[in-house]
Design an enzyme around this catalytic site. Structure first.
Site, PDB file in Angstrom:
ATOM      1  N   TYR A 158      -1.363  -0.409  10.877  1.00  0.00           N
ATOM      2  CA  TYR A 158      -1.721  -1.076   9.699  1.00  0.00           C
ATOM      3  C   TYR A 158      -0.681  -0.404   9.052  1.00  0.00           C
ATOM      4  CZ  TYR A 158      -3.596  -1.390   4.910  1.00  0.00           C
ATOM      5  OH  TYR A 158      -3.547  -1.812   3.502  1.00  0.00           O
TER       6      TYR A 158
ATOM      7  N   LYS B  83       2.173  -3.385   7.572  1.00  0.00           N
ATOM      8  CA  LYS B  83       2.356  -3.474   5.751  1.00  0.00           C
ATOM      9  C   LYS B  83       3.899  -3.619   5.826  1.00  0.00           C
ATOM     10  CE  LYS B  83       0.050  -4.266   3.014  1.00  0.00           C
ATOM     11  NZ  LYS B  83      -1.047  -5.829   2.580  1.00  0.00           N
TER      12      LYS B  83
ATOM     13  N   THR C 222       0.933  -0.635  -0.021  1.00  0.00           N
ATOM     14  CA  THR C 222      -0.281   0.192   0.292  1.00  0.00           C
ATOM     15  C   THR C 222       0.816   1.001   0.116  1.00  0.00           C
ATOM     16  OG1 THR C 222      -1.509   1.240   1.729  1.00  0.00           O
ATOM     17  CG2 THR C 222      -0.567  -0.137   2.271  1.00  0.00           C
TER      18      THR C 222
ATOM     19  N   GLU D  54       0.033   3.397   1.680  1.00  0.00           N
ATOM     20  CA  GLU D  54       0.468   3.891   3.674  1.00  0.00           C
ATOM     21  C   GLU D  54       1.642   3.562   4.317  1.00  0.00           C
ATOM     22  OE1 GLU D  54      -3.252   3.538   5.596  1.00  0.00           O
ATOM     23  OE2 GLU D  54      -4.611   3.092   3.618  1.00  0.00           O
TER      24      GLU D  54
END
Ligand code: NAD
Ligand code: TYD
Length: 348
Positions: free
Chosen positions: A150, A154, A125, A127
């Protein structure tokens, strides 16, 4: 090619499995999914009788199971979608994110290595790059700087994938994509949550000032890019995926209200998400230039079609919106919606 797709009962994974079975019928798919709250076999209903799609309910942390599947189905490539994927849940409790996103990815890497898998694709991602200011976009070379539990999980997984490539010579690639939308998305994420609340005339909870910016991509465009990277991406490389559709949350919400014939009086500014990343934007020049990927959905048309899909598939979302989801929703929003007219305070 024989593929092991993990998390293939989730939102993006189910789109990917369907894409493979339709566009590459010679490829077979073993779909390993633990069926957490986010896994939904009804999203794969059209593949029920497809002999080229084998569903296995199981956990990616079960390395022995993954090794057995690799051997039994002569798996050549693994595409890892399986994850805990919702930032707000990671704020409430980070452990499941470490368990699946970090330990689970490590388990898959070990099984891939032991089983001689030819290629490992990690679905990651934007992010992991952190948050942007008013200008600029994430490049593949942007330093990793995750800010939520989160995105930290990741990012840890991405580092493990890179480490297995560098240390053990595993052929691995990483894709990092911006925010996805489209049919079959679990109604905890911004777009489906707002669509369903608008249908029902319930408050639309906008975090903070609503001027947080996300770079939206249709899930099908994301899946096509993943498939190009799987087959043509260079080992050890990262590929950013994004469709250049930056939009402040309030504009997304207003568009949904227009598509559902609702007024802006439904918008509720609620207390902000802790640590809320202000802006994401992707530079996807590498996947475009190296692999010829082009997005096919504009955000305006894709969003309208997504609203239409939820309108015409009430059974799908009514069944999703029950049980564990209801508990979670209470926990997440009861506090935020306090002070709102009680007759309109329950968004479910
Ligand atoms: P999702 O939450 O809809 O689906 C996740 C799936 O993984 C579910 O089917 C769930 O049952 C399964 N799963 C969870 N834990 C598991 C475990 N331990 N073992 C096996 N299966 C397990 O997620 P999504 O939105 O489809 O995202 C898929 C992937 O794409 C994730 O890795 C996510 O980080 C990444 N991603 C998502 C977005 C987005 O906008 N949704 C954007 C970029 C990247
Ligand atoms: P989300 O769909 O959770 O994706 P992510 O946090 O991974 O980007 O949220 C998208 C944006 O919408 C994000 O800025 C948070 C905001 N948001 C709201 O304002 N209200 C909500 O109820 C939700 C779920 C998200």
């Amino acid at each position: 090619m024989n593929l092991l797709v993990t998390g293939g009962a989730g939102f993006i994974g189910s789109w990917y499995v369907r894409l493979i079975r339709r566009a590459r019928p010679a490829d077979s798919v073993v779909n390993l999914d633990a069926l957490t709250y986010a896994g939904n076999m009804e999203s794969l209903a059209d593949l029920r009788d497809d002999a080229g799609h084998v569903f296995v309910k199981g956990d990616i942390r079960d390395t022995a199971l993954v090794r057995t599947l690799i051997a039994r189905h002569q798996v050549q490539a693994i595409v890892n979608f399986a994850a805990e994927s919702h930032v707000d849940r990671s704020i409430l409790s980070a452990s499941p994110f470490i368990d699946t996103n970090v330990t689970g990815t490590l388990s898959l890497l070990e099984a891939a290595r032991a089983g001689g898998v030819k290629r490992f694709l990690q679905v990651s991602t934007d992010e992991v790059y952190g948050s942007l200011g008013a200008t600029g976009a994430f490049e593949e070379t942007t330093p990793i700087a995750p800010r939520s539990p989160y995105s930290a999980s990741k990012a840890a997984a991405d580092h493990l994938v890179a480490a297995f490539h560098h240390t053990h010579g595993l052929d691995a690639v990483i894709t990092r994509c911006s925010n996805n939308y489209g049919p079959h998305q679990f109604p905890e994420k911004l777009i489906p949550l707002m669509i369903l609340n608008a249908f029902e005339g319930k408050p639309l909870p906008v975090y903070g000032d609503g001027l947080y910016v996300r770079d939206w991509i249709h899930v099908e465009d994301h899946c096509r890019a993943i498939d190009l990277v799987l087959r043509g991406g260079r080992a050890g490389e990262v590929y950013n995926i994004g469709a250049e559709n930056e939009c402040p949350n309030l504009d997304v919400v207003r568009a949904i209200l227009r598509h559902t014939d609702r007024g802006e009086d439904l918008i509720r500014h609620v207390p902000d998400r802790p640590g809320h990343d202000r802006r994401y934007a992707m530079n996807a020049a590498k996947v475009r230039d190296e692999l010829g990927w082009r997005p096919q959905h504009t955000f305006a048309a894709g969003l309208a079609a997504t609203v239409d899909w939820y309108r015409s598939h009430p059974t799908w979302w009514e069944r999703v919106r029950s049980g564990a989801y209801r508990d979670y929703y209470e926990q997440q929003y009861a506090e935020r919606l306090r002070g709102v007219d009680p007759s309109k305070a329950s968004p479910t």
